[in-house]
Structure formats: C-alpha cells, structure tokens
Design a protein around this motif. Structure first.
Motif, PDB file in Angstrom:
ATOM      1  N   ARG A 136     -10.596  -7.985  -6.850  1.00  0.00           N
ATOM      2  CA  ARG A 136      -9.671  -8.258  -5.752  1.00  0.00           C
ATOM      3  C   ARG A 136      -9.011  -6.972  -5.269  1.00  0.00           C
ATOM      4  NH1 ARG A 136      -5.326 -12.861  -6.526  1.00  0.00           N
ATOM      5  NH2 ARG A 136      -4.985 -11.687  -8.465  1.00  0.00           N
ATOM      6  N   ARG A 137      -8.510  -6.176  -6.209  1.00  0.00           N
ATOM      7  CA  ARG A 137      -7.803  -4.968  -5.810  1.00  0.00           C
ATOM      8  C   ARG A 137      -8.731  -3.973  -5.112  1.00  0.00           C
ATOM      9  NH1 ARG A 137      -5.884  -3.257 -10.511  1.00  0.00           N
ATOM     10  NH2 ARG A 137      -7.296  -1.502 -10.820  1.00  0.00           N
ATOM     11  N   PHE A 138      -9.916  -3.755  -5.703  1.00  0.00           N
ATOM     12  CA  PHE A 138     -10.817  -2.758  -5.141  1.00  0.00           C
ATOM     13  C   PHE A 138     -11.338  -3.179  -3.771  1.00  0.00           C
ATOM     14  CE2 PHE A 138     -14.892  -0.576  -4.610  1.00  0.00           C
ATOM     15  CZ  PHE A 138     -14.500   0.732  -4.843  1.00  0.00           C
ATOM     16  N   LEU A 139     -11.683  -4.455  -3.623  1.00  0.00           N
ATOM     17  CA  LEU A 139     -12.201  -4.913  -2.333  1.00  0.00           C
ATOM     18  C   LEU A 139     -11.118  -4.881  -1.261  1.00  0.00           C
ATOM     19  CD1 LEU A 139     -14.496  -7.865  -3.486  1.00  0.00           C
ATOM     20  CD2 LEU A 139     -15.193  -5.598  -2.685  1.00  0.00           C
ATOM     21  N   MET A 140      -9.904  -5.222  -1.629  1.00  0.00           N
ATOM     22  CA  MET A 140      -8.808  -5.145  -0.656  1.00  0.00           C
ATOM     23  C   MET A 140      -8.552  -3.695  -0.242  1.00  0.00           C
ATOM     24  SD  MET A 140      -6.102  -8.024  -2.067  1.00  0.00           S
ATOM     25  CE  MET A 140      -4.936  -7.709  -0.735  1.00  0.00           C
ATOM     26  N   GLU A 141      -8.675  -2.780  -1.197  1.00  0.00           N
ATOM     27  CA  GLU A 141      -8.485  -1.361  -0.873  1.00  0.00           C
ATOM     28  C   GLU A 141      -9.560  -0.860   0.089  1.00  0.00           C
ATOM     29  OE1 GLU A 141      -8.503   0.529  -4.648  1.00  0.00           O
ATOM     30  OE2 GLU A 141      -6.396   0.066  -5.095  1.00  0.00           O
TER      31      GLU A 141
END
Length: 238
Positions: free
Chosen positions: A22-27
């Motif tokens: 979630r964090r990496f894709l949102m970034e």
C-alpha cells in the motif's frame, strides 16, 4: 493524489507485506485499497471498481489462482499474481487461470510498479495488429458469428462477451481467415515486457482465453488452430 489515478486492490494475508504494498504503490501515484484474503477482496469488489488487482497466490482458504479463475467468470479486471513459487508450471497455471502477469517473491518493488504500468498500458489499447482499413463483414464458424466492425460475437442469438483485446485478436483473424499469423506478428506493437518475450506469452494467454469461448473442446481446437512452428490460424466454415 489525483482522483483519476489508477485504483489498485492489493490482496495478501501477510499484514506486513500488505502495508508495504500500500505504501509503496501510493508513493508511486496509485490509489490503493487492501484486503487480507479472498473473502475480503470479494467484498471490496462488490462496492468499488478497480483498475488492477495485485493478488497473492498462497492464501488460506480460497487461494489466488482459484479467486482469479472465479473472477474471470464475471470480470476482466487485470490481475497480477504474486507467489513464492517460481516453477514454470506454477506460472503457467496462474496465467491459464486468467491472470495477466505473474511475479515471484521476493521481488524488486520497482519491478512491480513497472509490470503494473505495463499491464495498464496494455489493457488501455489493444496490443495487436491493426485491423485493415477495408471493412470486413461478419464471419461464421460453427455456432458462432463475429462482427469485427461492432466487435461483437454471438453464439446463435446469444451474445458472447469479449474483452477489448480478445475482440481485437479475433478481428485480426477474421480479416484474413486461413492466414497463419506468427506469435511475433500478433504481439507487434506492444511495449517491451520487463522479462523479455512477455509480449509473445501474452498472445498465448489471449489465444487460450479466446479458445475457451469459441471452441467446443479448447484442448483440441477446431477453429482457432495452432500451426506448429508457425503460429495460429482461424479456419472458419467453408
């Protein structure tokens, strides 16, 4: 984040990996929802529309391959499978279930983003040979008739749903029935796949899916045939 950013559903029973995804894709500019298992994913899919699903294969209960196969009965949302199993037979099983791509754990996060963007580009436009400018009339084979202008397939009087890529593929064959097209010809125009040769494998997967819709026995195709060492050919009724 822009509202029009692609919306990804990440499904994994590992909470740590799920949150990292979630964090990496949102970034990297995506909107992201997460689910811990197949049941939670189904609940999300009932209320939201996603541009792509990143789906773990090894989950308790309904696994990723089974969920992919079930989703393909009702949806053509792109699916990228994640798995710790790297055997070619496992990869083939995942693709045959209807997945668009397959990434083995552990993976480089930047490669995941690259593969997602490649899939999204591919589904936004048919990555196949252009249909000739000259109009092509309806073509019949067995119980089926296909109108390439309207991109419509019927079995008798019942419409058969085609994805955009399946319709484009069938239109290529309908424009030149009896002509053998190589896998490389059919993959022409695609962007470079991350692992090289992925475009050709995508054609094989699309052929497999199309055969499931038009062949009485997909294992022994009557209409969309393989010509060994050369490619594929559509042999309609005489």
């Amino acid at each position: 984040m822009r509202e029009e950013a692609p919306h990804i559903l990440a499904v994994d029973d590992d909470a740590r990996l799920r949150n990292l995804l979630r964090r990496f894709l949102m970034e990297n500019g995506f909107r992201v929802s997460v689910a811990a298992d197949a049941a939670a994913a189904r609940a999300q899919l009932q209320s939201l529309v996603f541009d792509l699903i990143v789906l773990d294969v090894m989950m308790p209960g309904e696994n990723g391959v089974d969920l992919t196969r079930a989703l393909r009965e009702e949806s053509q949302v792109p699916i990228l499978l994640l798995t710790a199993m790297g055997e070619s037979s496992d990869r083939i099983a995942g693709l045959e279930s209807g997945a668009d791509d397959y990434l083995t754990k552990p993976f480089e996060p930047r490669e995941l983003v690259l593969r997602i963007r490649t899939i999204l580009r591919r589904v936004s436009r048919p990555a196949l040979l252009p249909v000739p400018a000259e109009p092509v009339g309806e073509i019949t084979f067995g119980e089926f008739r296909f109108d390439p202008v309207r991109n419509m397939l019927w079995r008798g009087e019942e419409p058969v749903r085609l994805t955009e890529s399946e319709g484009a593929l069938l239109a290529v064959f309908a424009a030149a029935p009896g002509t053998v097209f190589s896998r490389e010809d059919l993959a022409e125009g695609e962007g470079e796949a991350p692992d090289g040769g992925g475009n050709v494998r995508t054609v094989d997967v699309q052929i497999t899916r199309l055969r499931r819709k038009i062949e009485p026995d997909p294992k022994f195709p009557r209409f969309l045939q393989t010509v060994r060492g050369r490619g594929y050919v559509l042999r309609p009724d005489s």
